[in-house]
Design an enzyme around this catalytic site. Structure first.
Site, short mmCIF file in Angstrom:
data_model
loop_
_atom_site.label_atom_id
_atom_site.label_comp_id
_atom_site.label_asym_id
_atom_site.label_seq_id
_atom_site.Cartn_x
_atom_site.Cartn_y
_atom_site.Cartn_z
N CYS A 49 8.37 -1.35 6.95
CA CYS A 49 7.92 -0.93 5.63
C CYS A 49 6.76 0.03 5.81
O CYS A 49 5.76 -0.31 6.44
CB CYS A 49 7.50 -2.13 4.79
SG CYS A 49 6.66 -1.67 3.27
N CYS A 93 3.40 -1.34 4.43
CA CYS A 93 2.88 -2.42 5.29
C CYS A 93 2.31 -1.83 6.57
O CYS A 93 1.28 -2.29 7.07
CB CYS A 93 3.98 -3.43 5.61
SG CYS A 93 4.36 -4.58 4.26
N GLY A 118 12.64 6.28 -9.98
CA GLY A 118 12.13 7.26 -9.01
C GLY A 118 11.40 6.63 -7.85
O GLY A 118 10.69 7.33 -7.11
N HIS A 158 7.75 -0.75 -1.51
CA HIS A 158 6.57 -1.61 -1.48
C HIS A 158 5.76 -1.18 -2.70
O HIS A 158 5.36 0.00 -2.77
CB HIS A 158 5.82 -1.41 -0.15
CG HIS A 158 4.57 -2.21 0.02
ND1 HIS A 158 4.27 -2.87 1.21
CD2 HIS A 158 3.53 -2.46 -0.82
CE1 HIS A 158 3.11 -3.49 1.08
NE2 HIS A 158 2.63 -3.24 -0.14
N HIS A 181 3.52 0.07 -5.59
CA HIS A 181 2.32 0.91 -5.55
C HIS A 181 2.13 1.55 -6.91
O HIS A 181 3.09 1.77 -7.66
CB HIS A 181 2.44 1.99 -4.47
CG HIS A 181 3.70 2.78 -4.54
ND1 HIS A 181 4.90 2.31 -4.06
CD2 HIS A 181 3.97 4.00 -5.07
CE1 HIS A 181 5.85 3.21 -4.28
NE2 HIS A 181 5.30 4.25 -4.90
N HIS A 209 0.55 4.89 -8.68
CA HIS A 209 0.02 6.25 -8.53
C HIS A 209 -1.13 6.43 -9.54
O HIS A 209 -1.01 6.02 -10.70
CB HIS A 209 1.09 7.29 -8.89
CG HIS A 209 2.30 7.29 -8.03
ND1 HIS A 209 2.54 8.27 -7.09
CD2 HIS A 209 3.38 6.46 -7.98
CE1 HIS A 209 3.71 8.04 -6.50
NE2 HIS A 209 4.24 6.95 -7.02
P1 AMP Z 1 7.44 6.55 -5.20
O1 AMP Z 1 8.37 7.73 -5.23
O2 AMP Z 1 6.89 6.13 -6.53
O3 AMP Z 1 8.03 5.40 -4.41
O4 AMP Z 1 6.16 7.05 -4.44
C1 AMP Z 1 6.05 7.11 -3.07
C2 AMP Z 1 4.91 8.04 -2.78
O5 AMP Z 1 4.47 7.81 -1.46
C3 AMP Z 1 5.27 9.51 -2.90
O6 AMP Z 1 4.43 10.13 -3.88
C4 AMP Z 1 5.01 10.05 -1.50
O7 AMP Z 1 4.48 11.35 -1.51
C5 AMP Z 1 4.04 9.04 -0.95
N1 AMP Z 1 4.03 8.90 0.49
C6 AMP Z 1 5.10 8.82 1.33
N2 AMP Z 1 4.69 8.67 2.59
C7 AMP Z 1 3.33 8.65 2.57
C8 AMP Z 1 2.30 8.51 3.56
N3 AMP Z 1 2.61 8.36 4.86
N4 AMP Z 1 1.02 8.55 3.16
C9 AMP Z 1 0.71 8.71 1.87
N5 AMP Z 1 1.62 8.82 0.88
C10 AMP Z 1 2.91 8.79 1.23
ZN ZN Z 2 5.60 -3.53 2.66
#
Ligand code: AMP
Ligand code: ZN
Length: 112
Positions: free
Chosen positions: A3, A6, A91, A96, A98, A100
């Site tokens: 993940c 994680c 989207g 995991h 999160h 924004h």
């Molecule tokens: P979601 O599409 O809501 O699942 O958001 C996932 C977000 O994680 C996207 O905005 C990506 O740009 C961001 N993301 C993916 N990999 C990383 C990373 N290694 N560090 C920081 N953000 C990331």
């Molecule tokens: Zn996780």
């Protein structure tokens, strides 16, 4: 452990960390969609909002109460948007949960 968030929480993958405590971390989104764009992520692996239950009430409240202070610390002054993408139509691309936080420009509505 397979993940991304994680792995970021355990520091196996680096991130641009802006905040961390025992329950959560916040780091800059790697593909920012606004002048300020960071993610607030529980250290506990929860796949999405659909998996949140009453055992997580304190954690979710902690995240929501943290967001205004982080937004302010990051220099957001005219408001911001908090987004949770849940599931494929929502989207969600990282499995995991999160949140924004986007700011530093006027947001559009509806988001599309
Ligand atoms: P979601 O599409 O809501 O699942 O958001 C996932 C977000 O994680 C996207 O905005 C990506 O740009 C961001 N993301 C993916 N990999 C990383 C990373 N290694 N560090 C920081 N953000 C990331
Ligand atoms: Zn996780």
């Amino acid at each position: 452990m397979d993940c991304l968030f994680c792995s970021i929480a355990s520091k196996d993958i680096p991130s641009q960390l802006i905040y961390e405590d025992e329950l959560v971390m916040a780091f800059r989104d790697i593909n920012p969609q606004a002048p300020v764009h960071f993610l607030v992520v529980p250290k506990l692996h929860i796949h999405s909002l659909d998996q949140v239950n009453e055992a997580h009430d304190g954690l979710i409240a902690h995240i929501m109460r943290l967001i205004p202070s982080l937004a302010s610390e990051q220099g957001i002054v005219n408001g911001y948007r908090v987004v949770n993408n849940c599931g494929s139509d929502g989207g969600q691309t990282v499995g995991h949960i999160h949140f924004h936080v986007l700011g530093g420009r006027e947001m559009l509505w509806p988001p599309g």
